[in-house]
Enzyme design. Structure first.
Site, PDB file in Angstrom:
ATOM      1  N   GLY A  15      25.022  28.206  76.316  1.00 31.79           N
ATOM      2  CA  GLY A  15      26.253  28.933  75.975  1.00 31.79           C
ATOM      3  C   GLY A  15      26.959  28.318  74.781  1.00 31.79           C
ATOM      4  O   GLY A  15      28.186  28.369  74.667  1.00 31.79           O
TER       5      GLY A  15
ATOM      6  N   THR B  53       8.500  30.407  71.051  1.00 33.27           N
ATOM      7  CA  THR B  53       9.112  31.719  70.825  1.00 33.27           C
ATOM      8  C   THR B  53       8.352  32.483  69.730  1.00 33.27           C
ATOM      9  O   THR B  53       8.616  33.661  69.506  1.00 33.27           O
ATOM     10  CB  THR B  53      10.583  31.587  70.394  1.00 33.27           C
ATOM     11  OG1 THR B  53      10.624  30.868  69.157  1.00 33.27           O
ATOM     12  CG2 THR B  53      11.414  30.850  71.434  1.00 33.27           C
TER      13      THR B  53
ATOM     14  N   HIS C 113      22.055  32.703  69.697  1.00 36.12           N
ATOM     15  CA  HIS C 113      23.389  32.380  70.206  1.00 36.12           C
ATOM     16  C   HIS C 113      24.165  33.680  70.406  1.00 36.12           C
ATOM     17  O   HIS C 113      24.374  34.430  69.459  1.00 36.12           O
ATOM     18  CB  HIS C 113      24.114  31.452  69.236  1.00 36.12           C
ATOM     19  CG  HIS C 113      23.527  30.071  69.218  1.00 36.12           C
ATOM     20  ND1 HIS C 113      24.074  29.034  68.512  1.00 36.12           N
ATOM     21  CD2 HIS C 113      22.439  29.571  69.847  1.00 36.12           C
ATOM     22  CE1 HIS C 113      23.338  27.940  68.703  1.00 36.12           C
ATOM     23  NE2 HIS C 113      22.345  28.250  69.508  1.00 36.12           N
TER      24      HIS C 113
ATOM     25  N   GLY D  93      13.231  37.798  75.042  1.00 39.28           N
ATOM     26  CA  GLY D  93      13.367  38.684  76.200  1.00 39.28           C
ATOM     27  C   GLY D  93      12.636  38.177  77.445  1.00 39.28           C
ATOM     28  O   GLY D  93      12.605  38.844  78.471  1.00 39.28           O
ATOM     29  N   ARG D  94      12.051  36.966  77.364  1.00 44.33           N
ATOM     30  CA  ARG D  94      11.338  36.430  78.532  1.00 44.33           C
ATOM     31  C   ARG D  94      12.330  36.029  79.619  1.00 44.33           C
ATOM     32  O   ARG D  94      13.431  35.563  79.318  1.00 44.33           O
ATOM     33  CB  ARG D  94      10.555  35.160  78.143  1.00 44.33           C
ATOM     34  CG  ARG D  94       9.391  35.412  77.217  1.00 44.33           C
ATOM     35  CD  ARG D  94       8.700  34.107  76.857  1.00 44.33           C
ATOM     36  NE  ARG D  94       9.542  33.239  76.029  1.00 44.33           N
ATOM     37  CZ  ARG D  94       9.159  32.060  75.556  1.00 44.33           C
ATOM     38  NH1 ARG D  94       7.984  31.572  75.843  1.00 44.33           N
ATOM     39  NH2 ARG D  94       9.969  31.347  74.792  1.00 44.33           N
TER      40      ARG D  94
ATOM     41  N   GLY E 266      33.821  33.542  81.729  1.00 41.77           N
ATOM     42  CA  GLY E 266      33.433  34.942  81.533  1.00 41.77           C
ATOM     43  C   GLY E 266      32.749  35.069  80.196  1.00 41.77           C
ATOM     44  O   GLY E 266      32.621  34.089  79.456  1.00 41.77           O
TER      45      GLY E 266
ATOM     46  N   ASP F 233      20.217  27.505  75.558  1.00 43.04           N
ATOM     47  CA  ASP F 233      20.850  28.605  76.289  1.00 43.04           C
ATOM     48  C   ASP F 233      21.961  28.132  77.218  1.00 43.04           C
ATOM     49  O   ASP F 233      22.187  28.702  78.279  1.00 43.04           O
ATOM     50  CB  ASP F 233      19.796  29.415  77.070  1.00 43.04           C
ATOM     51  CG  ASP F 233      18.656  29.805  76.153  1.00 43.04           C
ATOM     52  OD1 ASP F 233      18.957  30.295  75.054  1.00 43.04           O
ATOM     53  OD2 ASP F 233      17.488  29.580  76.519  1.00 43.04           O
TER      54      ASP F 233
HETATM   55  P1  IMP Z   1       9.472  27.051  69.518  1.00 49.63           P
HETATM   56  O1  IMP Z   1      10.487  26.088  69.046  1.00 49.63           O
HETATM   57  O2  IMP Z   1       9.859  28.474  69.253  1.00 49.63           O
HETATM   58  O3  IMP Z   1       8.082  26.734  69.088  1.00 49.63           O
HETATM   59  O4  IMP Z   1       9.406  26.920  71.119  1.00 49.63           O
HETATM   60  C1  IMP Z   1       9.089  25.675  71.733  1.00 49.63           C
HETATM   61  C2  IMP Z   1       9.767  25.582  73.101  1.00 49.63           C
HETATM   62  O5  IMP Z   1      11.181  25.548  72.931  1.00 49.63           O
HETATM   63  C3  IMP Z   1       9.496  26.778  74.025  1.00 49.63           C
HETATM   64  O6  IMP Z   1       9.528  26.334  75.370  1.00 49.63           O
HETATM   65  C4  IMP Z   1      10.688  27.687  73.762  1.00 49.63           C
HETATM   66  O7  IMP Z   1      10.950  28.556  74.829  1.00 49.63           O
HETATM   67  C5  IMP Z   1      11.786  26.659  73.584  1.00 49.63           C
HETATM   68  N1  IMP Z   1      12.875  27.144  72.745  1.00 49.63           N
HETATM   69  C6  IMP Z   1      12.902  27.236  71.402  1.00 49.63           C
HETATM   70  N2  IMP Z   1      14.085  27.701  70.982  1.00 49.63           N
HETATM   71  C7  IMP Z   1      14.829  27.896  72.075  1.00 49.63           C
HETATM   72  C8  IMP Z   1      16.165  28.333  72.299  1.00 49.63           C
HETATM   73  O8  IMP Z   1      16.936  28.634  71.400  1.00 49.63           O
HETATM   74  N3  IMP Z   1      16.574  28.407  73.589  1.00 49.63           N
HETATM   75  C9  IMP Z   1      15.764  28.050  74.599  1.00 49.63           C
HETATM   76  N4  IMP Z   1      14.528  27.634  74.461  1.00 49.63           N
HETATM   77  C10 IMP Z   1      14.057  27.548  73.207  1.00 49.63           C
HETATM   78 MG    MG Z   2      19.900  30.949  73.329  1.00 47.61          MG
END
Ligand code: IMP
Ligand code: MG
Length: 338
Positions: free
Chosen positions: A15, A123, A42, A251-252, A322, A13
């Site tokens: 960007g 996720t 993304h 959405g967390r 922005g 995340d």
């Molecule tokens: P998983 O890869 O979905 O099993 O998630 C494992 C960890 O990676 C968790 O803490 C998720 O929140 C984090 N995570 C997975 N994909 C992303 C992403 O695209 N952005 C931010 N955190 C992610």
């Molecule tokens: Mg992201």
């Protein structure tokens, strides 16, 4: 010939979608390849429209770019088809014969796994479960699905050919360095190597062909799910600073901390970038909002960038100011730093 790899420097995340969409519009690569999987969201905002991409490359905004999904990536057919519709890119999307396919049972498997969902904070998109099947060599890949028939190509072959004829290719990484399965804050990580070396391996291109590695940092650090976050702020402080964000896929609410030079240094060591991009700069310096020229930045904002560049010994070349893809200060010609 130029191959640019874009990866995240923190916990995802950062960007990357914004940075890659800008590079797509400016550099007009022949091919942009998405790695990773649908757990990564993304976001691209361009010309008043917004997209949340979980599998297609963010370069789609440049209409001449062919959009490819890496052999090492994992797609989900409904997600792919929905994004093809939303981006109107049916005639220029390609997936590799070996791209893995996540099925509903993978999603169900993860969502019923308490360790993954509660302790790790996954996720729950089925990505890890599908990786398990891939490693056990029972996962189906793109070639096994008639719905994907018209989209299949040899992605590493196409990328190497494009580079050999002098073209440009951008590889879009996912998540961030510290969510890497090998180099992150294990076990609070994702199910793949998210570093520059990992993402080129997913595509099937030699490290010798990489011309640029752009490491993307947000102006502050966020993390969703469990695991350490140095300098983590209280929820109230996050609100007071205007750094409230929510996960694109889940959405967390995202946890947040100020920019960490120590984390950034380690991310630089692991990825050895040639350039750094800083996004959400306007969240730190509101008067930088919407600026597109270095000279238009306030003095203290320029000083912050110069200090980071000196501390990390890597030029900061892109500064996001922005949401729009084009809200970017691009110093690839007037480089700041040692
Ligand atoms: P998983 O890869 O979905 O099993 O998630 C494992 C960890 O990676 C968790 O803490 C998720 O929140 C984090 N995570 C997975 N994909 C992303 C992403 O695209 N952005 C931010 N955190 C992610
Ligand atoms: Mg992201």
């Amino acid at each position: 010939m130029s191959l640019t790899v874009v990866v995240g420097g923190f916990f995802g995340d950062e960007g990357k979608g914004k940075a890659v969409s800008y590079l797509g519009l400016m550099d007009k690569p022949g091919i942009c390849v998405r790695t990773g999987s649908i757990n990564a969201g993304h976001t691209v905002n361009y010309n008043g429209k917004s997209w949340k991409l979980r599998i297609l490359p963010s370069c789609f905004v440049n209409e001449s770019t062919r959009l490819m999904v890496a052999p090492g990536a994992l797609l989900k057919i409904d997600v792919l088809l929905k994004e093809i519709e939303e981006t109107g890119s049916r005639d220029r999307v390609w997936v590799d014969i070996n791209t893995g396919v996540i099925e509903d049972r993978h999603v169900e498997n993860e969502r019923s796994n308490e360790y993954l969902m509660k302790t790790i904070g996954s996720t729950g998109q089925g990505v890890g479960a599908a990786m398990v099947d891939r490693i056990l060599r029972v996962l189906k890949t793109a070639k096994d699905f008639p719905e994907l028939k018209g989209f299949i190509t040899d992605v590493s072959g196409e990328v190497n050919e494009e580079l050999d004829r002098g073209g440009k290719v951008i590889i879009e990484g996912t998540q961030g360095t510290f969510l890497s399965l090998y180099h992150g804050t294990y076990p609070f990580v994702t199910s793949r190597d998210t570093t520059a070396a990992g993402v080129i391996s997913e595509v099937g291109v030699s490290p010798r062909l990489v011309s640029d590695i752009i490491l993307v940092f947000k102006a502050y650090v966020t993390r969703v799910g469990a695991g350490e976050l140095p300098g983590e702020l209280s929820a109230d402080e996050v609100i007071a600073r205007g750094w409230v964000e929510r996960g694109t896929v889940t959405g967390r609410p995202r946890r947040a901390a100020p920019f960490s030079i120590d984390l950034a240094r380690r991310a630089v060591m692991l990825n050895r970038p040639t350039q750094i991009a800083i996004t959400k700069f306007d969240a730190l310096f509101p008067s930088a909002r919407g600026k597109r020229k270095w000279v238009d930045l306030p003095v203290e904002a320029r000083k912050w960038v110069e200090e980071i560049s000196e501390a990390l010994r890597v030029p900061v070349t892109l500064i996001g100011t922005g949401e729009d893809s084009m809200d970017m200060i691009d110093m690839r010609r007037e480089v700041v730093g040692p």
